[in-house]
Every structure is written in C-alpha cells, then in structure tokens.
Design an enzyme around this catalytic site. Structure first.
Site, short mmCIF file in Angstrom:
data_model
loop_
_atom_site.label_atom_id
_atom_site.label_comp_id
_atom_site.label_asym_id
_atom_site.label_seq_id
_atom_site.Cartn_x
_atom_site.Cartn_y
_atom_site.Cartn_z
CD GLU B 270 -2.95 -1.18 2.30
OE1 GLU B 270 -2.64 -0.65 3.37
OE2 GLU B 270 -4.05 -1.74 2.10
CE LYS B 344 -3.62 -7.06 6.81
NZ LYS B 344 -4.50 -5.90 6.76
CG ASP B 349 -7.53 -5.51 5.07
OD1 ASP B 349 -6.97 -5.94 6.08
OD2 ASP B 349 -7.63 -4.30 4.81
CD GLU B 377 -9.94 -1.47 8.47
OE1 GLU B 377 -9.01 -2.14 8.98
OE2 GLU B 377 -9.81 -0.87 7.39
#
Lengths: 653, 653
Positions: B270, B344, B349, B377
């Site tokens: 990113e 992860k 995500d 999130e």
C-alpha cells in the site's frame, strides 16, 4: 512564478496607452481611471491629462457628466466622431467601466466613426461569493469547494497582511463588470462569525483594497450571531433585544465600512441556524436583518437553498427539487425591499445539467438574485476544461413566463460562487479564467452571445495571438461543457459523483444517502418521476408552457429526460437512440472529444507562454484519465444493470 | 469516569486474596506476583509470604523451580493436594501466568483435589499490534482504525508522560496471556520513524511500564529508515552501508531496551517503501533486518500484506486474493530463523467472512505468524456488538493440511491488531473487551472452545453475577458475529462498505476502485470466480481437500460461495434457498437478531453498573439504526438489480 495577468496583460493597454487622453471629473474612481491610463501611457508612449475641457489634440475623452437618469451610476455612452473617442458617464463607476470598454476594443476604439451607444448593465448587482474560510476547516480546508489554492483574503486564521493581490483581483473583476464581493463562506464557522464584530477591521482592510475599483464588500454572517457573539439567549428575529443587537452591530459595521454592501445569509440550510428554531419564517429572518442594514443603504442576500438534507431515501414522495419553491413561494410579497432572495439557478445544486429553478418567475413580489457556480465543484474541479458560458447563457435567456428572461427577472442581482484562489493562475486551471470573465460579462448583459464573450476573453488574454491560436483556444473551450456532460451523468440525471469531495464517478454514491439525490436505476430503467400525474409533482411548479412540456416524456427535452421521468433503457429519445445506447455513445464520444481537445492544445505549444501551456497540458492528462474512468464506470454500471450490449460492440467491462 | 477494571475487577481477587499464600523465588516478575497477591490480601484479609519453603498453613504455593524442559519459560504446573494448591513454574513468566490461572479459577482453586496439570502456551509469541500514531494523522487520526478514543501510549506528537494506564493495560493483557506489544502503527509516518533513533527513549519508557507483566515491546519501523533517518542514498538491503546502519541503530535500541522484542515491518505494501525499489526480494529485506536484531535475541515480523493496490478494475485476471501466496511461497526456506512472516488470517483484509489464507500451510520452511484484527474495522467499529471469538476459533482450528491446524502452524506467533484506546472502557464498546480477552486466551490455546472463553470472560468481568445476567450476556455476545454477517455482506462476498472509513453499507463503494475488492454483481448474478477451471485460479492455491472443495460451487460451503464463484441469483444453496432469497432472509433476520439482543440487554438494567449499561444501550441504538440501513440498502440494491421479489413479500424499497 509571478501572478498571471489574466485578461489584463500589459499589451491590452497598448492601444489606449499610445494615445492622448483627457480625463474630466473628480473622485476616487476617476483617480483610478487616471492611474490606469497613466500606467498604460508610461509603457506605450501616450499621455493623459486631467481637468478642464481639453483641446482638439486628444484621441480619447473620458468625462463625468452624462444624463444620470439614462445612465445611472454604472452606465456610460460611447461614441467616436471626427477622430475622437468619447466616453461619458454620470457616475464614477460608469467612467471606470467605460475605460475598460475602450481597453477591450483596443485599436478598434480609435478608427472610423461610431454613433453614440449607451452601455448600461441589465443587473445592478453583479457579485462574487467567496466560500473562503478564515480558519482552515478540518474537512473543507481554507476555501470550501475551492480548487485554486488558498484564499486571496485569508490565511491560517487571519486576513492576509499584504493586500496587493486583493487589489489586483479587484482590478481584474471590475474589468469584466463585477461590482460586489462577499469575502467569506456562507457556512459561517466559529472564527468567521467574529468578522461581524471584533474582527470587522480585517474586513474593512479588504474593502479598502477593493473600493478603488468600484467594488462593494459584503459579509456572510451566521443567523445565530446574537447568541454566539452577543450572549443573548435567543436569535429569534422578532425578539426586540435581538433586533437591537443586530442594529447596533450593523451600525458598527458601517462605521468601519461606510459603503458596506450587506449580509449574505445561509439559514436553516444543511444544518445552519435560522429562524425555524423560533417558529419564525424565512421572511421574518430576512426582514429583521434587512431592517438592520436599511438605514445604511445595505442589502440582505438570503439564500433559498433550503431542503431536507436528512431525507429517507426509501421515501419516494419527498423531492428535494421541490423544496425551494415549496418553502419560499408562499412568502412572496413578504420580503422587505432591501431583502433579496438568492436562488441557485437549478433546483438541485449546480449539476452539469439541471432545469431552471421554478422559483425564478414564481415570486413576482420578491427581489430575486440568481446564483451560479463558477467554482467547478460538479464540473471538473478546475482539473477539467469546462467552459460554463453556454450553460449560464441558457439559464439567463430562459423565459419562465412569456417574454421575461431569467436575466431580467434577477432584479436582486446575479451571483457566482468564486473560482479564484491564491494560485498564480487565479483559477487553478488557467482556462478556468474564462468562466470568471464570462460570468462578469453575462451578468452585465445576460443576453450576450457566449461565443462572442469567449472570443473577447481570448482576444484580451492572448493579445496579438495568431489566428491558429485563437481558433485552437475557441475549439478547446467552446464545446467543453457539453463534452463534460457527455462523459459524466447522462440526460439530466446528475449526482453520480463520489460522495464528499464530489470528484470522479460513483453511480450509487448518493443513491442510498439522506441527501435527496437519487437516480432510481434498476434493471429495467432509470430516472426520477417528477411529473404531476404519477410522480412528485415537481413539473407542475413551472408555469406554462414548461409545466406541460416537462410533464410528458414525449415532450420533455432529451437532456432533461431523466430529471423529470423514470423511463426504460429501451425508451427512444428524440435523437432516435435508446436511452441505453445514448449512455454508451455519449460516454465514448465524450472521451474522444477530450482526446481531440488535448491534441489541439498540444498543437498550440510555442504559441502560449510555456508555464501556462505546461500547466494545461498536465491537467489534460488528468482530465483524460478521469474522463476514461467516468466512461468505463458509467458504461459498466449500466451494462451490468440493463444487460443490453453496445450496438457497436465497443469494450465495456 | 474512572477507568473500567475489565476482567480484573477487585472482586476477581477475592478468593486468592482471602487465602494464605507462599511465593517462592526471586526476580522482577516474582515481585509482580507478590505485589498482586499483597494487594488482594490487603483487600480481602489473606496473607502472602515470600522466601523459604513455607509451613503447612499455606493454602497456595507459587514456586519457581519446575522442569525447564517440560515447562519452558512460560508454562506452569497446577495441582491441588491435601488442601493446598501449588503452582510451579520454571520461569518467572510462568509463575505470573500461574497466578492469573488461580485468579481465574477463583474459589474453585481452593476446593477438592486436582491431579497435576501442565499448562503451556501453544504459541510462544502472543502479540498485540497497535496501529497508534505518535503525531495525529490528518486522515487516520491518533489511532489508525481505532474506535476507542486516543492512544494509550501517545498524545499529540509525544509519548504520554503518565504511564499509569500503560501499566494497567500490561496487567490486563498479561492476565489473558499476551506477552508482546508493538507500540506504533505499521504505517510509519515521518514523526514515528524517529522512534527508532532519537526518540527511542520514549519507547523505553513504555517498555519499562510493560516489563513487570512479562511483556516485551516491539517497534514498527520504516524500511526507508537508512534514507530518512540515516541520510544514506539508498535503503538497499544488500548494501553494506545500509546493513551497518541498521546494525548500529539496532545496537542503540538494545542499549535503551535490553529485552526489546524486535521490529514489525510493512514493506512494499500500500505504498510503503520496501526492497522492491532496489530489485531485492522480501527475503532479502527481512533477512537484513533479522541480521541486525539477531545478536540481541530479537525478531523481525515481516508482514505478508503485499498486493497491487492500483489494480485496473476492468481486468478480471488479476486477483488480490492470490497476491500474498504468489509473492511469498516462492521464497519459502529463504527467511532467516528469526524472521517471521506475518500473514493476515484471510487472503483479503479482515472481512467478516473470508477463507483461511492459503499461504498458511504452504510455507513449511518459514516461521509464520497469523494476524487477526481485534479492532473492528470491518465488523462494526466498536459501535456494534460483534464477538469475534468464534471466527478466530474457526481460523485457528482450520487444518490447511491433514492433521495440523493453523494454531499449530503459527510457529512465529499469533498477533491481533489492538482494539484498545484511552477510552474509559478500553475498547469503546464495553463488550468489545471480550474480543481482546478472547484473543489472548485463544493465542495461548488455539484449541480452546470459544464459548467457554466467553463464559470465562463473563465470569471474571461480572463477578458474582446472577444467572440471569450470565445467560443474558452470553446471549447477546455468542451469536453476534453471525448476526453481523447476516445484515452486512452475504456469502463471503465482502467489501460492501463505505470507502475510506469502512463504516456502513455501500454495495458499489469499492466496485470500480483500484483496490482489487469486487463483487461483479450484474442483473444475472454475483460473485468472484476464483476457480482454477474458469476463474483466477486462486482455489488451486490450497492443498487438498480444500482445493477440490472450493473449486466447485456444488461443494463450496455456502458461507464462502460468492468468494469463490460467480453464480446466478437463482442458484440454490445447500440450505435449499436461492442466493437472492438468502440475501433477503439473512438481512431481515440480522436486524431482528439485533432487535432481540437489544431487548435482552435492556432487561439486564439493574444488574450491570449503570455507566456500563447506559453506554451499551446507547450503542445498541446506533447498531440497530446501522443494521436497518444495511438491510435496506443491500436488499434494495439486489432487488433493483435482480428484479426478483422477496418470497415473503416484505418491504424492499
């Protein structure tokens, strides 16, 4: 880099600066006229004298003393006889506008003969509203919806100390006919509220810098000022203490700025405070402020941008487009003579295509001002070329009722949200200057031909340009609004933008939101039924013939079809195409037109100052990237939804 | 209000605090054990002595000296014989964990007999990663993806002076088994970069506050540190000067923090800098840092969250889900022993439903850590009740290959992104504490039953609770993850969130974006074809039997169907319902379940501390509003797209 000279480059004064001129009359604006001429003559060898009637040797006479009745404060006569050009004005402002008229004409002003012409603005108030914040707003920044850097007036919480650019700005906008500026955002936040009281001195400094060019300064104020500044328990417009507070505060404003223009107010709109809190009407609110400024000759501009911004998207009976009319038409006749209702030109919010607001024409007993948006919030944010002259011209020439145009109905003024910042090119995109110029010229004369205004701007901004450059600039700009419309939201539907910042496509970005901005696309069709027969009834807010025309999909103009009707993708437009094929075609065409414009611009390298050429070249890359993104998203969205393939088999993802 | 005591309320020490305890052994963590006991005894009348073998009068003995081979540094034995409870540990940490084990057992620890049990964590490293910024980030704020106020560690650009809450935090997380904390955001911005060098003293202060609870401190660093901090021209991991710079900087870190845990690195991810800039591999990058920390006993956690975040959404051959596997599996065996690849748990995500990452199980020659997200999130942002224990348990018990679970494969550790801030309830939503607790307990024992962990948390947090409260809390929390899944993104499709902040629905919010997160819904169907036969081939990244199971829509589990396949709205699920009816039904059910949970919570008023009850009540209002918004948008979107009416005729807009 140095600040760009825009439409007043040094060479624009060549003709007048090389002549012998007499200036007759006295006063601060006459001094300005003289100063302008003296500067031009200093560069180009002419001369300027003041005072008594001059001898026969003068090429140009600018004289105060015309027929005040016929000319008003701002009009002037223009004539050329026996080798002498004469401008006569009854008021100082008129003389200044006459000078700029001569500057615009250039050499043409000094050849041949010309019978006397009278020039007088259609609209008495021609205003730029700056949505500039004093303190940088955490979300909206220094300038709300600003795409040209910081504010000309404010930086980091305070008025700029150096007002040189404010003076240069005043000169530029006076040259295209602007006579009023509101120096702060209509969303008045905590810091900005204080401009009305303890920080009026900063406003006075700005007013002082603009005054030599005939520009009056206005201030956006919060309706809650008596509470937040005055410590009163209420802002009720009928409360005596509130009225007294405003009267006192206003008197102090006029002590600081004797020619102060007045207040701009956004009340009961998108969460701003207003008279509704106390059960009062908008007329109550506006009239209370009008009473405060009336003894001083001021005006209140009360914005009509009132709607429910917490709408339930599932409720199709509520229609934001109806809101301004529904709120304000019942109040017609109730507003004070110096209270102006400021109406956005369309019923929604400055989309690339909207019908003209039905409020305009429906309030004969009210002074209306019509507001357009020079800052390109929804039209490319000054990264895209989008010349708005043709759009504004369509609006201003629209006749809500037989015989009378919007331009004539706007007795309270024409207002543009400014597109200017502290960017060296003023407007971020150098070609965005054309919008600012066009607004001023169309505000002066709403009937003007926008193509002619464009050519005038080109002639001034690019003096002594070869024909190829003139033609190229015209090509790049002239159709750019329709090009932008093509690659963005089709057929008047609007709103397919990214929420918040409003740049770039998001078809459903506002579809399930509380903002009242929907397209209702499903697998069968798209559009908002605003007919009286089966929809929200919005179409019936118009007078004839518009109410009838808009009521039926058969008579509704193609470009507004989806604004007024929900139709199937297979619905055949007047153009002979189906709605879905129109969507595909215009999106492919729009991108092709941007590609062509970019090519034209590239061919002008060498004919344009390198810094300016480079800036526009760079922005064309972004415009093309963005236009392709629009094309691909819009086409994909509707292909996925409709299942109808492109008739020409082009690539849709 | 005072800081909430979470799962260590005063009453949790009643049983042990009213007994006579002998603590045997020396060292700072033994001091901590003694201090905890002394505080408990001070309140509840018991006593604690240290030193030599105690007499027969003790109820509890905590002694250092067990079998180091069998117990390691963190294990302990627990037994109860002839009226005495004995905890024996080979290392100080083990003794501390033994104490908290006794605290958890409460009265049960002092009754009956119990044959010796060995308790030892499955995973040596149980870590919380704080995405805390030192300087407030203009977009992400003080804590990136933080929903519990500011940072525990940092405020407005500096370490907090008062570390009392950091100490309290260390105590809380040690009590559920955490032994490592990374104190800053993996996105290391300009200010935060300096923690590695001139601001290491601030990190040392935090490390000092956490150390008494057996917690080692880790630091997120930027791969570009040699350039931005060291002034070198490159960060090339094979460059000698770069290696020397890291060696020197690391030596100084260990001077300040002798038990420093190591670095956490987000590189070439990113937009973060990384070894790709110099044509080096992730192994080159990780190993260079591993070499720097190796002499000091440190570890590098190198994140595997590497994918193309500027993807062309029109290109369906690129698949973000494949990225981590494609990047890292070829590097298996190349990573240094003290370099841990942090993966992860899912390939995307932290969506509410994802398959387990195929990378886990595909790198036998690499130490892997598995990362989960305690901060909610994508699961309600601590405004929604969403207990993640069952999700994490499914992940940890998943067996990529026969016999070995994810929990066992995570030899490099289990890591959670922290959900804690300076909020008085630690986690914003008071019930969010259950996630933090569950993570620690599942990291210690990935095979633990999540329902038992939940009840353990309830028992500790609400001591001496009546059965009605226990049952109510269990009801509200136990199914909340599946409830959340129901009213949000269906059948594993994910990503239907508002872009940027990720709260609330936006079905197309990421559909035409460069982030690689698509659902490809059209009028006929929805889902991403990731099969090997006709799709992106992602399904083939799994070993058998998963590759085969996921390959076909006939065998793919319903809850992951749209993750692996594009199917028609009429496709019949294993449940017997069509996809479209499943979407409608789950969204209506999800909202009903929130309504029921809210009712249950309301019925617990009077049984819960008022401040806590009020906070949760208020949050339930928002959860219900949001759940309805999800239901209405998702159902409307798919109704408009599919045209299929709800079989039960419920209201869809």
């Amino acid at each position: 880099m140095e600040t760009d000279q825009a439409w007043l480059p040094t060479a624009a004064f060549r003709a007048v600066g090389s002549r012998h001129t007499l200036v007759h009359g006295t006063g601060p604006l006459v001094d300005t006229v003289h100063r302008e001429l003296a500067a031009g003559c200093g560069r180009f060898g002419g001369s300027v004298v003041r005072g008594a009637e001059g001898g026969g040797s003068c090429d140009l006479v600018l004289e105060l003393g015309g027929d005040a009745e016929a000319l008003g404060d701002e009009g002037f006569t223009y004539a050329r006889e026996v080798g002498r050009t004469t401008v006569t004005a009854a008021g100082q402002r008129g003389l200044l506008y006459g000078l700029f008229h001569v500057v615009r004409l250039g050499e043409e002003a000094f050849h041949g003969e010309r019978a006397q012409e009278i020039h007088r603005p259609t609209t008495a108030l021609r205003m730029l509203d700056h949505w500039d914040n004093v303190a940088v707003h955490p979300v909206m920044g220094q300038v709300e919806r600003g795409y040209a850097g910081g504010s000309l007036f404010w930086a980091d919480g305070w008025a700029r100390g150096d007002l040189e650019r404010v003076r240069a700005y005043g000169r530029l906008i006076a040259a295209c006919g602007i006579n009023a500026v509101a120096v702060n955002n209509v969303n008045v936040h905590e810091t900005e509220a204080h401009l009305l009281t303890d920080r009026i001195g900063e406003v006075a400094d700005i007013a002082g810098a603009l005054r030599p060019y005939g520009i009056r300064t206005h201030l956006s104020v919060t309706f809650a000022a008596p509470v937040v500044l005055g410590g009163l328990p209420t802002a009720d417009p009928l409360d005596e203490a509130v009225r007294a507070w405003w009267a006192g505060a206003t008197a102090r404003v006029y002590e600081a700025i004797p020619d102060f223009g007045g207040y701009v107010v956004k009340a009961d709109s998108e969460g701003r405070p207003g008279p509704f809190a106390d059960g009062r009407s908008h007329a109550d609110g506006a009239n209370m402020l009008a009473a405060a400024v009336a003894p001083h000759g001021g005006t209140v501009h009360w914005r009509a941008f009132v709607y429910d911004h917490r709408q339930d998207w599932g409720d199709r009976t509520t229609d934001r487009a109806r809101a301004a009319y529904d709120h304000f038409v019942p109040l017609d006749g109730e507003f004070a003579p110096n209270a102006v209702l400021q109406v956005k030109h369309g019923p929604m919010d400055f989309q690339v295509r909207e019908p003209v607001s039905p409020l305009i024409g429906a309030m004969p007993g009210t002074r209306l001002a019509v507001e357009v948006q020079a800052t390109q919030e929804y039209t490319g944010q000054q990264r895209h070329v989008c010349w708005l002259g043709p759009m504004w011209s369509e609006v201003l020439r629209f006749r809500p009722e037989e015989g009378v145009s919007v331009g004539e109905l706007a007795r309270g003024g024409l207002v543009a949200v400014s597109n200017v910042g502290d960017d060296p090119f003023w407007t971020g995109h150098p070609l965005g200057q054309a919008n600012l110029y066009a607004f001023g010229r169309l505000a002066w004369n709403p009937d003007a031909d926008p193509g002619a205004v464009l050519d005038e701007w080109i002639g001034l901004t690019f003096p002594e340009a070869p024909e190829r450059l003139v033609a190229g600039l015209h090509d790049v700009l002239d159709g750019s609004w329709r090009t932008y419309e093509k690659y963005t939201a089709p057929l008047g539907v609007g709103w397919m933008v990214q929420p918040g910042h409003h740049y770039g496509p998001s078809v459903d970005g506002y579809e399930y939101s509380p903002w009242g901005t929907y397209h209702f696309a499903d697998r069968d069709g798209i559009g908002v039924d605003r007919s009286a027969a089966t929809g929200t009834g919005y179409a019936a807010q118009y007078a004839k013939p518009w109410a009838e025309l808009y009521e039926s999909p058969e008579t509704c103009p193609d470009e507004l079809l989806l604004f007024f009707h929900h139709v199937s993708y297979g619905h055949v437009l007047k153009s002979g195409k189906t709605v879905i094929q129109h969507i595909y075609d215009t999106h492919f065409e729009g991108v092709e037109e941007v590609e062509e414009a970019r090519e034209v611009w590239a061919s002008l390298a060498g004919l344009v100052v390198p810094a300016r050429h480079a800036r526009v070249t760079e922005l064309f890359e972004e415009q093309l990237r963005s236009a392709r993104e629009w094309r691909d998203q819009i086409n994909s969205y509707f292909f996925r939804k409709s299942g109808v393939p492109d008739a020409h088999g082009r690539r849709i993802y």
